[in-house]
Design a protein around this motif. Sequence first.
Motif, PDB file in Angstrom:
ATOM      1  N   THR A 287      -1.522  -2.436   1.183  1.00 20.59           N
ATOM      2  CA  THR A 287      -2.217  -2.011  -0.042  1.00 20.59           C
ATOM      3  C   THR A 287      -2.255  -0.496  -0.193  1.00 20.59           C
ATOM      4  O   THR A 287      -2.537   0.001  -1.285  1.00 20.59           O
ATOM      5  CB  THR A 287      -3.658  -2.550  -0.062  1.00 20.59           C
ATOM      6  OG1 THR A 287      -4.346  -2.093   1.116  1.00 20.59           O
ATOM      7  CG2 THR A 287      -3.665  -4.069  -0.098  1.00 20.59           C
ATOM      8  N   HIS A 291       1.697   0.184  -1.508  1.00 23.32           N
ATOM      9  CA  HIS A 291       1.238   0.019  -2.897  1.00 23.32           C
ATOM     10  C   HIS A 291       1.322  -1.438  -3.382  1.00 23.32           C
ATOM     11  O   HIS A 291       1.596  -1.688  -4.553  1.00 23.32           O
ATOM     12  CB  HIS A 291       2.035   0.938  -3.845  1.00 23.32           C
ATOM     13  CG  HIS A 291       1.985   2.373  -3.450  1.00 23.32           C
ATOM     14  ND1 HIS A 291       0.835   3.139  -3.478  1.00 23.32           N
ATOM     15  CD2 HIS A 291       2.970   3.197  -2.969  1.00 23.32           C
ATOM     16  CE1 HIS A 291       1.097   4.366  -3.060  1.00 23.32           C
ATOM     17  NE2 HIS A 291       2.381   4.426  -2.737  1.00 23.32           N
ATOM     18  N   TRP A 292       1.068  -2.395  -2.502  1.00 28.49           N
ATOM     19  CA  TRP A 292       1.014  -3.794  -2.917  1.00 28.49           C
ATOM     20  C   TRP A 292      -0.351  -4.092  -3.531  1.00 28.49           C
ATOM     21  O   TRP A 292      -1.363  -3.480  -3.167  1.00 28.49           O
ATOM     22  CB  TRP A 292       1.230  -4.718  -1.719  1.00 28.49           C
ATOM     23  CG  TRP A 292       2.665  -4.795  -1.251  1.00 28.49           C
ATOM     24  CD1 TRP A 292       3.638  -3.862  -1.373  1.00 28.49           C
ATOM     25  CD2 TRP A 292       3.255  -5.896  -0.564  1.00 28.49           C
ATOM     26  NE1 TRP A 292       4.805  -4.294  -0.812  1.00 28.49           N
ATOM     27  CE2 TRP A 292       4.600  -5.541  -0.298  1.00 28.49           C
ATOM     28  CE3 TRP A 292       2.800  -7.131  -0.129  1.00 28.49           C
ATOM     29  CZ2 TRP A 292       5.479  -6.395   0.361  1.00 28.49           C
ATOM     30  CZ3 TRP A 292       3.655  -7.986   0.535  1.00 28.49           C
ATOM     31  CH2 TRP A 292       4.986  -7.620   0.777  1.00 28.49           C
ATOM     32  N   SER A 293      -0.392  -5.072  -4.422  1.00 24.41           N
ATOM     33  CA  SER A 293      -1.678  -5.539  -4.930  1.00 24.41           C
ATOM     34  C   SER A 293      -2.416  -6.280  -3.814  1.00 24.41           C
ATOM     35  O   SER A 293      -1.801  -6.724  -2.829  1.00 24.41           O
ATOM     36  CB  SER A 293      -1.476  -6.482  -6.115  1.00 24.41           C
ATOM     37  OG  SER A 293      -0.885  -7.707  -5.692  1.00 24.41           O
TER      38      SER A 293
END
Length: 454
Positions: A287, A291-293
């Motif tokens: 995350t 930059h993953w949800s």
Amino acid sequence: MTDTARRWAVLAVVSAAQFLAILDLWVVNIALPALGRDFAPAGLAQVSWILNGYTIVLAALLVPAGQLADSYGRRRAFLAGLAVFGAASLGCALAPDLPVLVACRVVQAVGAAVVLPTSLGLALAAFPARQRGAAVGTWAAVGAVAAGSGPVLGGLLVAGSWRWIFLVGVPLALAALVAGRAVLPRTEVVRAGRLDVRGVLLALGATGLTCTALTEAAAWPPALVAPLLAGGLGLAGAFAVHLRRHPDPVVPPRLFAVRAFRTGVLGVAAYYLGFATLLLGTTLLLTGPWHWSVLRAAAGIAPGPLVAGLVSPVAGRLLARTGRRGAILVGAPLFALAGVVPLVAGGTTYAVVVLPSMVLWGVANGFLQPALFATAGVVPPGDLAVGSAVLATARQLGSAVGVALLVAVLGARPAAFGYAWLVVVGTAVLTAATAIPVPDRAASRVRPSEGATR
């Protein structure tokens, strides 16, 4: 119902209750942003007590709840704890404001603190020694799936409303309560003796202050954290002295006279320190830098608990044949590899960095959790719940230390995820070390304590 069918029905009921209690440790994490929006202008520090209040109270009450269950009957305590948990879950779902929600979470933790040690105690008591490995394997698999599926399930439920993450537990708790009344044995070995009030208060203070200091170490100033930690450690020392002097203390010293139990407690604490570091470190990596949800990250972690759920029952059957030492010495190196892979792998490719780590951790967890929690089986029959509570407390403290260390390291060096993976490798080595001096047949030398049936 045949004896065999009844045993597995007991295991199903207590495993389901354990699933609910552990799920609520993890499911709230992903809902904190939504809770922050609903309870604005409350900040993250205030909203986080929805999670922290549950964690701290659960850790503080496990040992006293275990003694109460062994003294007054595990069946009675389990059903009461489950009823409290279900009612508090409904209160959480209907809470009109943040203070009410936090208060209901505290009550929920009280119920969970009774359910967790009694669930393992009832499961162990229901099975003969030759089948306990398979039983603990199944119980551990359910716990692993609950921990790993918390973020995924929470992400799905919070898409509708955060209230669903609490409401979903109400019918499940009610179903487990009805089934428990039908299948749990009414006659069991219990401890004779009076409640050790001073020991209970010392255990509450030591665990509560220590967990509060570790949980809030990243958010509170050192001038506040240090006295809390010192107070917790001081009360822990007083608690140790009390155990040696009291004629019937809350934690019987005879438990720690068994080397297998002593090393098992150390193994649980070491493993869960690494477990919490790996799980939170992977989540923050996905995350943060990647930059993953949140929901995508939860799905990326899911292979770990899924593999653990598949491996644990098989590992439990092997545990019954080969002994606890062998299972730990298989699982610990695999857990070390779960830390080595992201440490040495380059790039940001999920299939190269995270997926192998999660699969290795899942297999390792499948071997380690049943072997470590099978340690409860070496204690005298009248101490099963309090022995299970000590192991569960070691799990909570190890997890709290792991989270606190990781947050402190990343707070100073945001990109220093390598330190997290080194912690995983180090705790894997410590977990393996706790198994080396312990004979697999240690349980055979434990003499059952005298007790009454109730």
